[in-house]
Motif scaffolding. Sequence first.
Motif, PDB file in Angstrom:
ATOM      1  N   LEU A   8      14.685  -5.920  -6.285  1.00 57.34           N
ATOM      2  CA  LEU A   8      14.562  -6.380  -4.758  1.00 57.34           C
ATOM      3  C   LEU A   8      13.030  -5.576  -4.312  1.00 57.34           C
ATOM      4  O   LEU A   8      12.218  -6.007  -3.928  1.00 57.34           O
ATOM      5  CB  LEU A   8      15.598  -5.883  -3.770  1.00 57.34           C
ATOM      6  N   HIS A   9      13.105  -4.146  -4.695  1.00 52.56           N
ATOM      7  CA  HIS A   9      11.754  -3.364  -4.587  1.00 52.56           C
ATOM      8  C   HIS A   9      10.713  -4.010  -5.305  1.00 52.56           C
ATOM      9  O   HIS A   9       9.832  -4.248  -4.731  1.00 52.56           O
ATOM     10  CB  HIS A   9      12.075  -1.899  -5.047  1.00 52.56           C
ATOM     11  N   LEU A  10      10.847  -4.630  -6.445  1.00 58.08           N
ATOM     12  CA  LEU A  10       9.707  -5.087  -7.341  1.00 58.08           C
ATOM     13  C   LEU A  10       9.472  -6.256  -6.429  1.00 58.08           C
ATOM     14  O   LEU A  10       8.129  -6.640  -6.323  1.00 58.08           O
ATOM     15  CB  LEU A  10      10.119  -5.540  -8.596  1.00 58.08           C
ATOM     16  N   ALA A  11      10.247  -7.260  -5.989  1.00 57.36           N
ATOM     17  CA  ALA A  11       9.895  -8.566  -5.553  1.00 57.36           C
ATOM     18  C   ALA A  11       9.199  -8.036  -4.266  1.00 57.36           C
ATOM     19  O   ALA A  11       8.062  -8.824  -3.806  1.00 57.36           O
ATOM     20  CB  ALA A  11      11.058  -9.287  -5.306  1.00 57.36           C
ATOM     21  N   VAL A  12       9.608  -7.236  -3.464  1.00 58.45           N
ATOM     22  CA  VAL A  12       8.844  -6.877  -2.083  1.00 58.45           C
ATOM     23  C   VAL A  12       7.493  -6.240  -2.061  1.00 58.45           C
ATOM     24  O   VAL A  12       6.540  -6.641  -1.408  1.00 58.45           O
ATOM     25  CB  VAL A  12      10.062  -6.122  -1.090  1.00 58.45           C
ATOM     26  N   LYS A  13       7.432  -5.395  -3.296  1.00 61.47           N
ATOM     27  CA  LYS A  13       6.506  -4.630  -3.351  1.00 61.47           C
ATOM     28  C   LYS A  13       5.218  -5.675  -3.648  1.00 61.47           C
ATOM     29  O   LYS A  13       3.941  -5.400  -3.388  1.00 61.47           O
ATOM     30  CB  LYS A  13       6.356  -3.578  -4.576  1.00 61.47           C
ATOM     31  N   GLU A  14       5.540  -6.625  -4.417  1.00 61.67           N
ATOM     32  CA  GLU A  14       4.426  -7.504  -4.841  1.00 61.67           C
ATOM     33  C   GLU A  14       4.468  -8.743  -4.003  1.00 61.67           C
ATOM     34  O   GLU A  14       3.632  -9.738  -4.314  1.00 61.67           O
ATOM     35  CB  GLU A  14       4.802  -8.158  -6.488  1.00 61.67           C
TER      36      GLU A  14
ATOM     37  N   ASN B 288       0.672  -1.104  -0.154  1.00 59.06           N
ATOM     38  CA  ASN B 288      -0.108   0.040  -0.145  1.00 59.06           C
ATOM     39  C   ASN B 288       0.949   1.337   0.003  1.00 59.06           C
ATOM     40  O   ASN B 288       0.523   2.289   0.126  1.00 59.06           O
ATOM     41  CB  ASN B 288      -0.761  -0.077   1.209  1.00 59.06           C
ATOM     42  N   VAL B 289       2.350   1.155  -0.359  1.00 58.36           N
ATOM     43  CA  VAL B 289       3.092   2.191  -0.054  1.00 58.36           C
ATOM     44  C   VAL B 289       3.248   2.953  -1.534  1.00 58.36           C
ATOM     45  O   VAL B 289       3.848   2.441  -2.274  1.00 58.36           O
ATOM     46  CB  VAL B 289       4.330   1.828   0.481  1.00 58.36           C
ATOM     47  N   ASP B 290       2.731   4.050  -1.453  1.00 55.88           N
ATOM     48  CA  ASP B 290       2.920   4.996  -2.785  1.00 55.88           C
ATOM     49  C   ASP B 290       2.709   4.289  -4.168  1.00 55.88           C
ATOM     50  O   ASP B 290       3.764   3.912  -4.628  1.00 55.88           O
ATOM     51  CB  ASP B 290       4.483   5.356  -2.763  1.00 55.88           C
ATOM     52  N   SER B 291       1.477   4.325  -4.372  1.00 56.03           N
ATOM     53  CA  SER B 291       1.125   3.615  -5.673  1.00 56.03           C
ATOM     54  C   SER B 291       1.434   4.320  -7.099  1.00 56.03           C
ATOM     55  O   SER B 291       1.615   3.678  -7.940  1.00 56.03           O
ATOM     56  CB  SER B 291      -0.377   3.389  -5.939  1.00 56.03           C
ATOM     57  N   ASN B 292       1.835   5.600  -6.798  1.00 57.45           N
ATOM     58  CA  ASN B 292       2.707   6.256  -7.753  1.00 57.45           C
ATOM     59  C   ASN B 292       3.927   5.530  -8.204  1.00 57.45           C
ATOM     60  O   ASN B 292       4.467   5.900  -9.311  1.00 57.45           O
ATOM     61  CB  ASN B 292       2.824   7.835  -7.537  1.00 57.45           C
ATOM     62  N   MET B 293       4.673   4.940  -7.224  1.00 55.50           N
ATOM     63  CA  MET B 293       5.794   4.146  -7.739  1.00 55.50           C
ATOM     64  C   MET B 293       5.472   2.863  -8.580  1.00 55.50           C
ATOM     65  O   MET B 293       6.730   2.236  -8.938  1.00 55.50           O
ATOM     66  CB  MET B 293       6.590   3.699  -6.561  1.00 55.50           C
TER      67      MET B 293
ATOM     68  N   ASN C 125      11.297   7.984   5.065  1.00 48.83           N
ATOM     69  CA  ASN C 125      10.768   8.209   3.828  1.00 48.83           C
ATOM     70  C   ASN C 125      10.754   9.861   3.619  1.00 48.83           C
ATOM     71  O   ASN C 125      10.982  10.513   4.341  1.00 48.83           O
ATOM     72  CB  ASN C 125       9.761   7.435   3.319  1.00 48.83           C
ATOM     73  N   LEU C 126      10.290  10.033   2.107  1.00 46.98           N
ATOM     74  CA  LEU C 126      10.136  11.551   2.182  1.00 46.98           C
ATOM     75  C   LEU C 126       9.041  12.161   3.009  1.00 46.98           C
ATOM     76  O   LEU C 126       8.989  13.430   3.008  1.00 46.98           O
ATOM     77  CB  LEU C 126       9.711  11.544   0.760  1.00 46.98           C
ATOM     78  N   GLU C 127       8.252  11.194   3.529  1.00 47.07           N
ATOM     79  CA  GLU C 127       7.032  11.911   4.368  1.00 47.07           C
ATOM     80  C   GLU C 127       7.325  11.715   5.651  1.00 47.07           C
ATOM     81  O   GLU C 127       6.696  11.965   6.496  1.00 47.07           O
ATOM     82  CB  GLU C 127       5.855  11.114   4.099  1.00 47.07           C
ATOM     83  N   ASN C 128       8.645  11.364   5.852  1.00 45.95           N
ATOM     84  CA  ASN C 128       9.510  11.493   7.318  1.00 45.95           C
ATOM     85  C   ASN C 128       8.747  10.312   8.053  1.00 45.95           C
ATOM     86  O   ASN C 128       8.731  10.234   9.269  1.00 45.95           O
ATOM     87  CB  ASN C 128       8.948  12.653   8.105  1.00 45.95           C
ATOM     88  N   ASP C 129       8.277   9.174   7.569  1.00 48.43           N
ATOM     89  CA  ASP C 129       7.872   8.130   8.112  1.00 48.43           C
ATOM     90  C   ASP C 129       8.794   7.170   8.144  1.00 48.43           C
ATOM     91  O   ASP C 129       9.608   6.717   7.272  1.00 48.43           O
ATOM     92  CB  ASP C 129       6.550   7.385   7.396  1.00 48.43           C
ATOM     93  N   GLN C 130       8.879   6.192   9.282  1.00 49.31           N
ATOM     94  CA  GLN C 130       9.836   4.988   9.540  1.00 49.31           C
ATOM     95  C   GLN C 130       8.847   3.926   9.031  1.00 49.31           C
ATOM     96  O   GLN C 130       7.611   4.109   8.879  1.00 49.31           O
ATOM     97  CB  GLN C 130      10.255   4.875  10.720  1.00 49.31           C
ATOM     98  N   ALA C 131       9.517   2.671   8.691  1.00 50.34           N
ATOM     99  CA  ALA C 131       8.623   1.367   8.281  1.00 50.34           C
ATOM    100  C   ALA C 131       7.639   1.019   9.399  1.00 50.34           C
ATOM    101  O   ALA C 131       6.550   0.850   9.009  1.00 50.34           O
ATOM    102  CB  ALA C 131       9.521   0.297   8.364  1.00 50.34           C
TER     103      ALA C 131
ATOM    104  N   HIS D  35      10.191  -0.202   4.058  1.00 48.54           N
ATOM    105  CA  HIS D  35       8.788   0.399   3.995  1.00 48.54           C
ATOM    106  C   HIS D  35       7.978  -0.270   3.038  1.00 48.54           C
ATOM    107  O   HIS D  35       6.801  -0.388   3.622  1.00 48.54           O
ATOM    108  CB  HIS D  35       9.217   1.741   3.325  1.00 48.54           C
ATOM    109  N   MET D  36       8.289  -0.705   2.027  1.00 44.50           N
ATOM    110  CA  MET D  36       7.288  -1.299   1.274  1.00 44.50           C
ATOM    111  C   MET D  36       7.088  -2.744   2.015  1.00 44.50           C
ATOM    112  O   MET D  36       5.712  -3.050   1.917  1.00 44.50           O
ATOM    113  CB  MET D  36       8.120  -1.711  -0.293  1.00 44.50           C
ATOM    114  N   ALA D  37       7.750  -3.441   2.683  1.00 44.58           N
ATOM    115  CA  ALA D  37       7.110  -4.717   3.208  1.00 44.58           C
ATOM    116  C   ALA D  37       6.307  -4.317   4.457  1.00 44.58           C
ATOM    117  O   ALA D  37       5.287  -4.983   4.619  1.00 44.58           O
ATOM    118  CB  ALA D  37       8.457  -5.260   3.873  1.00 44.58           C
ATOM    119  N   ALA D  38       6.511  -3.028   4.962  1.00 45.62           N
ATOM    120  CA  ALA D  38       5.558  -2.714   5.880  1.00 45.62           C
ATOM    121  C   ALA D  38       4.086  -2.371   5.310  1.00 45.62           C
ATOM    122  O   ALA D  38       3.263  -2.287   6.038  1.00 45.62           O
ATOM    123  CB  ALA D  38       6.086  -1.574   6.689  1.00 45.62           C
TER     124      ALA D  38
END
Length: 449
Positions: free
Chosen positions: A341-347, A61-66, A408-414, A379-382
């Motif tokens: 790795l981002h692709l694999a984790v995000k999915e 659910n993290v940043d669908s724009n990505m 991240n850019l919104e100052n959020d941790q995982a 972040h993506m795994a979270a």
Amino acid sequence: MHFEKPSKEKPCTQLTVKKLLEQKRKRETSSVPPSCSHPGLVPSAFTLSAGEPSNCPGGSNVDSNMAVSSQMWPPAEELLFTYPSPQPGPSYSTSYNMPVTTEYGTPSHFQTLGIAQPQQYESLGTDPGSSWSVLVEMDSSQNSVLSFNTPMDLNKLQEARMFINGMNDSRTTEQDDDGDTILHIYTAKGLRECAYAAAEKLSLLGKLDAKEHKGKTALLVAVAANNPEIVHDLLLLGADINACDVNGQTALHLAAHYGYNVVLQALLLSPANLEARNFEGMTPLHCAALSHCVTMKAIYAGGLSDARLQTATEKLACVNMLLDAGASLLSQEIKSNKTVLHLAVKEGNIDLVRFLLRNPLTNMKAFVNMKAHGHTVLHMAAGLHANPHQKEIMQLLLSQGADPSIRNLENDQAAHLLQSGPVGEQLKVLLKRRNTSSRRRVLSLQDPE
């Protein structure tokens, strides 16, 4: 007066090349339950527009724009063109209409090509927390044993050469309304001897890499049609392995996307640009990873079958081949800076995550903490709410040095991106424990002796 009505009888027509290739693909995929409306096309749920939530259950659910767009990939049937015979002159589509005896991409293609059956290794682990584990077919040295060695029929080759050499040069190089040469047609039909003879002639005339209306050379057509032996022949005769179509896709991109591991092996015998970018900014390794994610998503959603297992195995073999050939794990696709790795984790692709993290890197910690538009893989795994592999993925990432304190850019941790409820609270404890442990280790290193 009585006038007879003219006859409306339809003239006898022959199957087009497109139909022949569609039939071939249906035979190869008839046992594979479709995961989307078009075979070979990434499901629409995998393509997200700006601000659109993921349609995949348990997806990040993290940043669908990505999200990486997959709209550039045409359906398989669009890759297999209709090749009308140019008129006047001899019919390219019907001359030397030799039956194609070798079927690639079927589970029995090892025997068909005379290949020794590989030993199977469960390279992705046997963790009881994992629902699925894909087998990679490797020999004992962990090298792919796929090969192709079917000889050409010399009599058919001689006949084809006589026919091709009997044509004048302008006729040989002629392109029809779709930009197809005689070589494109023979290649699409899988007529190896005819394609070889035509390629010899066009190579001498400097037209071996002529492009049809979608920018595909004969080599790209051979890849799309899953013909590894014709791919090998064309490369031996000098075809440009780095030529790209109108979408910037090279032969490596196409083979990786469709999971054609035998074709990919044929391509990797020649020097190629492993870091070439298509117009979506992806390398062949990104395409292979993305394609494997689609197959694993179908497995997670619809259950395991022999056909799906075979497809997943072949696609993961493509990832492995590219890495063995020197493709970089650190490469980031241009649009959103994702690594594989981002692709694999995000999915939520736990199998691919395990596989990638087992590759030796001099600085694995830096790799797992790379950012894609501000987000680390942690972040993506979270953001993998409701995904059954969320905890295991996070544990794997933490074991390889993922840093929970990164914002991240919104100052959020995982931890800030976890779901509410008992599961989210358990994962927060996991992240907090890791963060505390890392802080203690840093302080101990700073203590004077």
